[in-house]
Design a protein around this motif. Structure first.
Motif, mmCIF file in Angstrom:
data_model
loop_
_atom_site.group_PDB
_atom_site.id
_atom_site.type_symbol
_atom_site.label_atom_id
_atom_site.label_comp_id
_atom_site.label_asym_id
_atom_site.label_seq_id
_atom_site.Cartn_x
_atom_site.Cartn_y
_atom_site.Cartn_z
ATOM 1 N N ASN A 67 0.833 -1.175 0.324
ATOM 2 C CA ASN A 67 0.037 0.010 -0.083
ATOM 3 C C ASN A 67 0.825 1.285 -0.095
ATOM 4 N N LEU A 70 2.594 1.577 -3.586
ATOM 5 C CA LEU A 70 1.293 2.146 -4.397
ATOM 6 C C LEU A 70 1.115 3.607 -4.159
ATOM 7 N N ASN A 73 3.477 5.896 -5.434
ATOM 8 C CA ASN A 73 3.891 5.732 -6.941
ATOM 9 C C ASN A 73 5.350 5.046 -7.054
ATOM 10 N N GLU A 77 1.223 -0.722 -10.789
ATOM 11 C CA GLU A 77 0.066 -1.646 -10.392
ATOM 12 C C GLU A 77 0.418 -2.771 -11.155
ATOM 13 N N LEU A 80 2.700 -5.467 -9.535
ATOM 14 C CA LEU A 80 1.915 -5.693 -8.305
ATOM 15 C C LEU A 80 1.090 -6.989 -8.858
#
Length: 102
Positions: A67, A70, A73, A77, A80
């Motif tokens: 988290n 993400l 940045n 994504e 992941l």
């Protein structure tokens, strides 16, 4: 064969690491369960209960680190999605992530 609860009583720690590629290079994501002698109520539990105990009592949680990566940045994504072991894991993680933000 030993019962799962007997084996868990012998565990000191269970670390896990997964490499993921962020925008700035390789990042190591960590997860770790460390036994707490004060939490001894794991006797005679079924596998599902032991697994839940492990998840609830981790000292390092990969979800927290993912988290943060993400949010800052630092991690795409798409990377992941490739790093999580199963497609369902990615969907579960992302749906939980969005639920917490709402």
């Amino acid at each position: 064969m030993r019962r799962e609860s007997d084996v868990l009583a012998l565990v000191v720690a269970m670390p896990a690491v997964t490499p993921v590629y962020g925008y700035k290079g390789l990042i190591t994501v960590c997860d770790m369960y460390a036994a707490d002698p004060r939490l001894s109520a794991v006797e005679n539990r079924q596998y599902d209960e032991l697994y839940a105990h492990l998840l609830e009592n981790r000292r390092l949680k990969h979800e927290d680190q993912l988290n943060a990566l993400l949010d800052s940045n630092e991690l795409p994504e798409a990377e992941l999605r490739d790093a999580l072991p199963a497609r369902n894991s990615w969907h579960e993680f992302m749906s939980t992530r969005f639920e917490k933000k709402a």
